[in-house]
Write a protein that holds these residues in place. Structure first.
Motif, mmCIF file in Angstrom:
data_model
loop_
_atom_site.group_PDB
_atom_site.id
_atom_site.type_symbol
_atom_site.label_atom_id
_atom_site.label_comp_id
_atom_site.label_asym_id
_atom_site.label_seq_id
_atom_site.Cartn_x
_atom_site.Cartn_y
_atom_site.Cartn_z
ATOM 1 N N ALA A 80 0.837 -1.200 0.000
ATOM 2 C CA ALA A 80 0.000 0.000 0.000
ATOM 3 C C ALA A 80 0.870 1.247 0.000
ATOM 4 C CB ALA A 80 -0.929 0.001 1.209
ATOM 5 N N GLY A 81 0.564 2.182 -0.886
ATOM 6 C CA GLY A 81 1.397 3.371 -0.986
ATOM 7 C C GLY A 81 0.613 4.589 -1.425
ATOM 8 N N ALA A 82 1.135 5.753 -1.099
ATOM 9 C CA ALA A 82 0.532 7.025 -1.499
ATOM 10 C C ALA A 82 1.580 7.852 -2.225
ATOM 11 C CB ALA A 82 0.015 7.778 -0.279
ATOM 12 N N PRO A 83 1.174 8.625 -3.249
ATOM 13 C CA PRO A 83 2.128 9.448 -4.001
ATOM 14 C C PRO A 83 2.523 10.703 -3.240
ATOM 15 C CG PRO A 83 -0.085 9.801 -4.833
ATOM 16 C CD PRO A 83 -0.190 8.718 -3.797
ATOM 17 N N GLY A 84 3.580 11.341 -3.702
ATOM 18 C CA GLY A 84 4.014 12.604 -3.116
ATOM 19 C C GLY A 84 4.839 13.369 -4.126
ATOM 20 N N VAL A 85 4.169 13.932 -5.142
ATOM 21 C CA VAL A 85 4.864 14.606 -6.244
ATOM 22 C C VAL A 85 4.672 16.113 -6.145
ATOM 23 C CG1 VAL A 85 5.040 14.847 -8.746
ATOM 24 C CG2 VAL A 85 4.596 12.602 -7.738
ATOM 25 N N GLY A 86 5.745 16.838 -6.363
ATOM 26 C CA GLY A 86 5.697 18.294 -6.335
ATOM 27 C C GLY A 86 6.987 18.838 -5.763
ATOM 28 N N LYS A 98 0.397 12.597 4.553
ATOM 29 C CA LYS A 98 -0.329 11.382 4.180
ATOM 30 C C LYS A 98 0.595 10.390 3.494
ATOM 31 C CE LYS A 98 -4.118 9.590 1.364
ATOM 32 N NZ LYS A 98 -5.212 9.901 0.409
ATOM 33 N N CYS A 99 1.466 10.897 2.616
ATOM 34 C CA CYS A 99 2.416 10.033 1.922
ATOM 35 C C CYS A 99 3.276 9.272 2.920
ATOM 36 C CB CYS A 99 3.285 10.873 0.987
ATOM 37 S SG CYS A 99 4.585 9.952 0.127
ATOM 38 N N VAL A 100 3.819 9.989 3.890
ATOM 39 C CA VAL A 100 4.680 9.354 4.883
ATOM 40 C C VAL A 100 3.867 8.442 5.808
ATOM 41 C CG1 VAL A 100 6.249 9.783 6.812
ATOM 42 C CG2 VAL A 100 6.352 11.233 4.779
ATOM 43 N N GLU A 101 2.682 8.865 6.166
ATOM 44 C CA GLU A 101 1.829 8.063 7.054
ATOM 45 C C GLU A 101 1.512 6.709 6.439
ATOM 46 O OE1 GLU A 101 -0.094 7.150 10.517
ATOM 47 O OE2 GLU A 101 1.002 9.011 10.129
ATOM 48 N N VAL A 102 1.158 6.709 5.149
ATOM 49 C CA VAL A 102 0.827 5.448 4.473
ATOM 50 C C VAL A 102 2.083 4.635 4.189
ATOM 51 C CG1 VAL A 102 -0.117 4.437 2.364
ATOM 52 C CG2 VAL A 102 -1.279 6.366 3.433
ATOM 53 N N ASN A 103 3.065 5.270 3.562
ATOM 54 C CA ASN A 103 4.228 4.543 3.053
ATOM 55 C C ASN A 103 5.171 4.052 4.140
ATOM 56 O OD1 ASN A 103 3.068 5.336 0.674
ATOM 57 N ND2 ASN A 103 4.774 6.563 -0.038
ATOM 58 N N VAL A 104 5.240 4.791 5.246
ATOM 59 C CA VAL A 104 6.194 4.439 6.301
ATOM 60 C C VAL A 104 5.490 3.892 7.544
ATOM 61 C CG1 VAL A 104 8.085 5.256 7.763
ATOM 62 C CG2 VAL A 104 7.798 6.190 5.457
ATOM 63 N N PHE A 105 4.656 4.699 8.160
ATOM 64 C CA PHE A 105 4.043 4.272 9.422
ATOM 65 C C PHE A 105 2.981 3.193 9.218
ATOM 66 C CE2 PHE A 105 5.757 8.486 10.542
ATOM 67 C CZ PHE A 105 6.587 8.084 11.573
ATOM 68 N N GLY A 106 2.275 3.248 8.084
ATOM 69 C CA GLY A 106 1.327 2.168 7.792
ATOM 70 C C GLY A 106 2.042 0.852 7.608
ATOM 71 N N LEU A 107 3.163 0.908 6.904
ATOM 72 C CA LEU A 107 3.988 -0.289 6.687
ATOM 73 C C LEU A 107 4.529 -0.817 8.014
ATOM 74 C CD1 LEU A 107 6.716 -0.666 3.967
ATOM 75 C CD2 LEU A 107 7.343 -0.905 6.369
ATOM 76 N N LEU A 108 5.001 0.081 8.874
ATOM 77 C CA LEU A 108 5.525 -0.341 10.164
ATOM 78 C C LEU A 108 4.438 -0.956 11.032
ATOM 79 C CD1 LEU A 108 7.745 -0.497 12.293
ATOM 80 C CD2 LEU A 108 7.236 1.882 12.908
ATOM 81 N N ALA A 109 3.252 -0.347 11.028
ATOM 82 C CA ALA A 109 2.150 -0.870 11.835
ATOM 83 C C ALA A 109 1.739 -2.265 11.375
ATOM 84 C CB ALA A 109 0.958 0.085 11.773
ATOM 85 N N MET A 110 1.690 -2.474 10.065
ATOM 86 C CA MET A 110 1.362 -3.801 9.541
ATOM 87 C C MET A 110 2.437 -4.813 9.916
ATOM 88 S SD MET A 110 -1.532 -4.131 7.975
ATOM 89 C CE MET A 110 -1.172 -5.728 7.218
ATOM 90 N N SER A 111 3.685 -4.430 9.794
ATOM 91 C CA SER A 111 4.786 -5.332 10.123
ATOM 92 C C SER A 111 4.739 -5.737 11.585
ATOM 93 C CB SER A 111 6.131 -4.664 9.803
ATOM 94 O OG SER A 111 6.248 -4.379 8.423
ATOM 95 N N ARG A 112 4.467 -4.791 12.457
ATOM 96 C CA ARG A 112 4.393 -5.079 13.890
ATOM 97 C C ARG A 112 3.260 -6.056 14.195
ATOM 98 N NH1 ARG A 112 6.029 -0.240 17.408
ATOM 99 N NH2 ARG A 112 4.042 -0.570 18.469
ATOM 100 N N ALA A 113 2.102 -5.818 13.575
ATOM 101 C CA ALA A 113 0.943 -6.661 13.849
ATOM 102 C C ALA A 113 1.160 -8.097 13.389
ATOM 103 C CB ALA A 113 -0.303 -6.068 13.182
ATOM 104 N N TRP A 140 11.210 16.948 -7.830
ATOM 105 C CA TRP A 140 9.759 16.886 -7.970
ATOM 106 C C TRP A 140 9.136 15.631 -7.334
ATOM 107 C CZ3 TRP A 140 11.051 21.305 -8.948
ATOM 108 C CH2 TRP A 140 11.780 21.733 -10.075
ATOM 109 N N ALA A 141 9.932 14.820 -6.686
ATOM 110 C CA ALA A 141 9.389 13.642 -5.993
ATOM 111 C C ALA A 141 10.093 13.460 -4.654
ATOM 112 C CB ALA A 141 9.531 12.395 -6.859
ATOM 113 N N GLY A 142 10.485 14.560 -4.042
ATOM 114 C CA GLY A 142 11.268 14.503 -2.820
ATOM 115 C C GLY A 142 10.560 13.836 -1.662
ATOM 116 N N ILE A 143 9.276 14.107 -1.499
ATOM 117 C CA ILE A 143 8.526 13.507 -0.391
ATOM 118 C C ILE A 143 8.375 12.008 -0.600
ATOM 119 C CG2 ILE A 143 6.303 13.429 0.797
ATOM 120 C CD1 ILE A 143 7.993 15.880 1.480
ATOM 121 N N TYR A 144 8.013 11.622 -1.812
ATOM 122 C CA TYR A 144 7.861 10.193 -2.111
ATOM 123 C C TYR A 144 9.198 9.466 -1.940
ATOM 124 C CZ TYR A 144 6.645 5.933 -4.643
ATOM 125 O OH TYR A 144 6.430 4.627 -4.994
#
Length: 278
Positions: A80-86, A98-113, A140-144
């Motif tokens: 699961a991932g979210a974009p972050g372009v600009g 939101k990009c970081v929440e989904v891509n990083v913390f969402g991934l960590l939460a799933m891994s922990r569970a 132009w894709a620094g956040i992602y």
């Protein structure tokens, strides 16, 4: 007993969806998840569950349902991932969060569970989808790119911390793969009227679709390659595959001035109009 795989971000047209198809073809018990079940209507031969990786209650209930029904999870794929372009000076901070929440913390939460259940069995594999921009960030894709570099770093730590429990962790770093991600990235771009980067707006939009060119690797080809690696007894630490993947691996090892020279010209940074003394 069938092996069980749980995959996040399985919307039709994406990498997760392709991975589901490949595992289904190989006879796995597949649990495909996405925020909306109807976004996975093309998938057959698997269980489809609604899951929001930014909601701990959703994560816990989904993982517990899989354990209750299947008894265990052999492979977790955090896709699961979210974009972050600009441009970093322009991108909406809520979009960035939101990009970081989904891509990083969402991934960590799933891994922990999931890792807690795997540890009790003494085996399991966790595959986290990073990106070739985790090796070398682009304009132009620094956040992602930041979020995917975090995925790489986080997985490296997970690999060491989970090894004593028989759990292997691997980074999947896709190159340019045919998917719906380019469209999603384009839809989230917002360039303010007073942006310093208005003169290169076309490059920013082009960056959103850079992975979707005519030479991009087909999703099914990518999925077949990745699954073949994930089924090995001993996993590689990184699975890097797809168009442009070799180039970005090369960027990772080359001096920064070479990387920046190439990317700045490829993505229009050298064409930005100065505002100094104007």
């Amino acid at each position: 007993m069938s092996q069980v795989v749980l995959i996040t971000g399985c919307t039709e047209g994406g990498i997760g969806n392709g991975l589901c198809q490949e595992f289904i073809n190989k006879g796995f018990k597949v649990y495909a998840t996405a925020r909306r079940i109807e976004s996975m209507n093309d998938l057959e031969g698997c269980e489809k569950l609604a899951l929001d990786v930014t909601d701990q209650q959703s994560i816990d209930s989904t993982v517990q349902r899989v354990i209750d029904e299947a008894g265990h999870i052999d492979i977790l794929i955090n896709n699961a991932g979210a974009p972050g372009v600009g441009a970093l000076l322009d991108i909406d901070l809520d979009t960035a969060r939101k990009c970081v929440e989904v891509n990083v913390f969402g991934l960590l939460a799933m891994s922990r569970a999931v890792a807690k259940h795997m540890a009790k069995r003494g085996s399991g594999k966790i595959a986290n989808v990073g990106s070739i921009v985790g090796y070398a960030s682009t304009p132009w894709a620094g956040i992602y790119a930041m979020s995917k570099a975090a995925v790489h770093s986080l997985t490296d730590t997970l690999r060491m911390e989970l090894a004593p429990f028989g759990i292997q962790a691997v980074v999947i770093a896709p190159g340019s793969i045919k998917s719906n991600f380019g469209k999603n990235s384009t839809n989230m771009i917002s360039i303010p009227e007073d942006s310093f980067y208005s003169s290169v707006a076309e490059f920013i939009y082009a960056r959103a679709n850079m992975s979707q060119g005519p030479h991009s690797t087909p999703t099914n080809v990518f999925a077949a390659y990745v699954v073949s690696k994930l089924l090995k007894r001993s996993l590689p630490r990184y699975i890097t595959y797809g168009t442009n993947s070799f180039t970005f691996l090369l960027f990772y090892y080359l001096p920064f001035f070479i990387r920046e020279f190439v990317l700045s010209r490829r993505l229009g940074v050298n064409q930005i109009k100065s505002i100094a003394n104007n």
